[in-house]
Scaffold this motif. Structure first.
Motif, PDB file in Angstrom:
ATOM      1  N   ASP A   1      81.089  55.717  59.493  1.00  0.00           N
ATOM      2  CA  ASP A   1      80.188  55.155  58.495  1.00  0.00           C
ATOM      3  C   ASP A   1      79.375  54.026  59.101  1.00  0.00           C
ATOM      4  O   ASP A   1      79.908  53.190  59.830  1.00  0.00           O
ATOM      5  CB  ASP A   1      80.974  54.616  57.293  1.00  0.00           C
TER       6      ASP A   1
ATOM      7  N   ASP B   1      75.730  59.572  53.278  1.00  0.00           N
ATOM      8  CA  ASP B   1      76.987  59.655  54.011  1.00  0.00           C
ATOM      9  C   ASP B   1      77.143  61.040  54.620  1.00  0.00           C
ATOM     10  O   ASP B   1      77.036  62.044  53.934  1.00  0.00           O
ATOM     11  CB  ASP B   1      78.138  59.364  53.035  1.00  0.00           C
TER      12      ASP B   1
ATOM     13  N   PHE C   1      75.738  50.369  52.314  1.00  0.00           N
ATOM     14  CA  PHE C   1      76.615  51.387  52.872  1.00  0.00           C
ATOM     15  C   PHE C   1      76.541  52.626  51.985  1.00  0.00           C
ATOM     16  O   PHE C   1      75.692  52.686  51.096  1.00  0.00           O
ATOM     17  CB  PHE C   1      78.049  50.853  53.032  1.00  0.00           C
ATOM     18  N   TYR C   2      77.391  53.617  52.217  1.00  0.00           N
ATOM     19  CA  TYR C   2      77.289  54.890  51.501  1.00  0.00           C
ATOM     20  C   TYR C   2      77.437  54.784  49.981  1.00  0.00           C
ATOM     21  O   TYR C   2      76.977  55.661  49.261  1.00  0.00           O
ATOM     22  CB  TYR C   2      78.276  55.918  52.064  1.00  0.00           C
TER      23      TYR C   2
ATOM     24  N   GLU D   1      74.141  59.651  60.509  1.00  0.00           N
ATOM     25  CA  GLU D   1      73.860  58.708  59.421  1.00  0.00           C
ATOM     26  C   GLU D   1      72.697  57.832  59.858  1.00  0.00           C
ATOM     27  O   GLU D   1      72.592  57.461  61.028  1.00  0.00           O
ATOM     28  CB  GLU D   1      75.076  57.840  59.085  1.00  0.00           C
TER      29      GLU D   1
ATOM     30  N   HIS E   1      70.128  53.136  53.034  1.00  0.00           N
ATOM     31  CA  HIS E   1      71.069  54.055  53.691  1.00  0.00           C
ATOM     32  C   HIS E   1      70.714  55.450  53.196  1.00  0.00           C
ATOM     33  O   HIS E   1      70.673  55.692  51.985  1.00  0.00           O
ATOM     34  CB  HIS E   1      72.498  53.681  53.301  1.00  0.00           C
TER      35      HIS E   1
ATOM     36  N   THR F   1      73.317  52.243  48.458  1.00  0.00           N
ATOM     37  CA  THR F   1      72.360  52.750  49.434  1.00  0.00           C
ATOM     38  C   THR F   1      71.048  51.989  49.550  1.00  0.00           C
ATOM     39  O   THR F   1      70.279  52.249  50.474  1.00  0.00           O
ATOM     40  CB  THR F   1      72.049  54.234  49.164  1.00  0.00           C
TER      41      THR F   1
ATOM     42  N   HIS G   1      86.267  55.844  58.520  1.00  0.00           N
ATOM     43  CA  HIS G   1      86.839  55.894  57.170  1.00  0.00           C
ATOM     44  C   HIS G   1      88.331  56.240  57.236  1.00  0.00           C
ATOM     45  O   HIS G   1      88.726  57.188  57.919  1.00  0.00           O
ATOM     46  CB  HIS G   1      86.081  56.933  56.337  1.00  0.00           C
TER      47      HIS G   1
ATOM     48  N   ARG H   1      80.011  63.076  56.510  1.00  0.00           N
ATOM     49  CA  ARG H   1      81.445  62.982  56.799  1.00  0.00           C
ATOM     50  C   ARG H   1      81.892  63.850  57.955  1.00  0.00           C
ATOM     51  O   ARG H   1      83.031  63.773  58.390  1.00  0.00           O
ATOM     52  CB  ARG H   1      82.232  63.347  55.554  1.00  0.00           C
TER      53      ARG H   1
ATOM     54  N   ASP I   1      85.528  60.544  60.321  1.00  0.00           N
ATOM     55  CA  ASP I   1      84.383  60.261  59.456  1.00  0.00           C
ATOM     56  C   ASP I   1      83.897  58.854  59.770  1.00  0.00           C
ATOM     57  O   ASP I   1      84.549  57.880  59.420  1.00  0.00           O
ATOM     58  CB  ASP I   1      84.804  60.385  57.986  1.00  0.00           C
TER      59      ASP I   1
ATOM     60  N   SER J   1      76.891  50.722  58.227  1.00  0.00           N
ATOM     61  CA  SER J   1      76.620  49.777  57.152  1.00  0.00           C
ATOM     62  C   SER J   1      75.865  48.572  57.692  1.00  0.00           C
ATOM     63  O   SER J   1      75.881  48.308  58.895  1.00  0.00           O
ATOM     64  CB  SER J   1      77.920  49.333  56.463  1.00  0.00           C
TER      65      SER J   1
END
Length: 185
Positions: A39, A75, A59-60, A86, A72, A63, A109, A77, A37, A41
């Protein structure tokens, strides 16, 4: 055609792209049997290189920036989207005047707990797109460049006067996202 920059290289976004003000940060990857997963940011930094305040860590779970210049879009995953998995949008023209730099980060993650790193990925990338022209400004291959790491500062977009500069950073870490957060607080 995107610009291929090596670590430490930079371009003047205001000159390389006509009236660049809106960018899209796209993160994409193909899932493997490890089910990673990723991410994306963004840290909005002041002149001293520190986060303006906690609300400017996008970030998730946060947002939108308080000035609504950075958003953002959610998310993902699984890495199962058709194109970018993303997306973060940034409007450089409307960002708070106190912002002097955007640090664009990618992390995995729960990487340490799960034993994950970028080397386990397939076709993982992060890219910057000019929203107005749809032109790809830069694209970076994550899995080939940071085999043992689980977080990295992909790039920094720095403001000097009224112009924004894209700086290729590629600073990797094995301390997940928290290690990068600690750099900016």
């Amino acid at each position: 055609m995107s610009i291929d920059l090596k670590k430490g290289g930079f371009i003047n976004l205001s000159k390389e792209t006509t009236k660049l003000s809106k960018i899209m940060i796209g993160l994409g990857w193909e899932q493997t049997s490890m089910r990673l997963d990723l991410d994306a940011s963004v840290f909005v930094l002041a002149a001293d290189g520190r986060l303006l305040n906690n609300d400017y860590f996008i970030f998730y779970n946060n947002t939108k920036s308080p000035d609504k210049a950075i958003e953002h879009l959610g998310d993902n995953r699984s890495g199962s989207a058709e194109d970018d998995d993303e997306i973060i949008l940034a409007n450089l023209a409307t960002i708070t005047p106190e912002a002097k730099e955007l640090a664009i980060c990618i992390s995995i993650h729960d990487a340490v707990k799960r034993g994950h790193n970028f080397g386990l990925l397939q076709d993982a990338y992060v890219r910057i797109i000019d929203v107005e022209t749809k032109k790809e400004i830069s694209k970076y291959d994550l899995d080939a460049s940071h085999f043992n790491e689980n977080a990295l500062i992909f790039a920094r977009i720095k403001k000097s006067g009224d112009e924004w500069y894209f700086h290729a950073d590629s600073q990797g870490s094995v301390t997940e996202l928290q290690g990068i957060v600690d750099l900016f607080i």
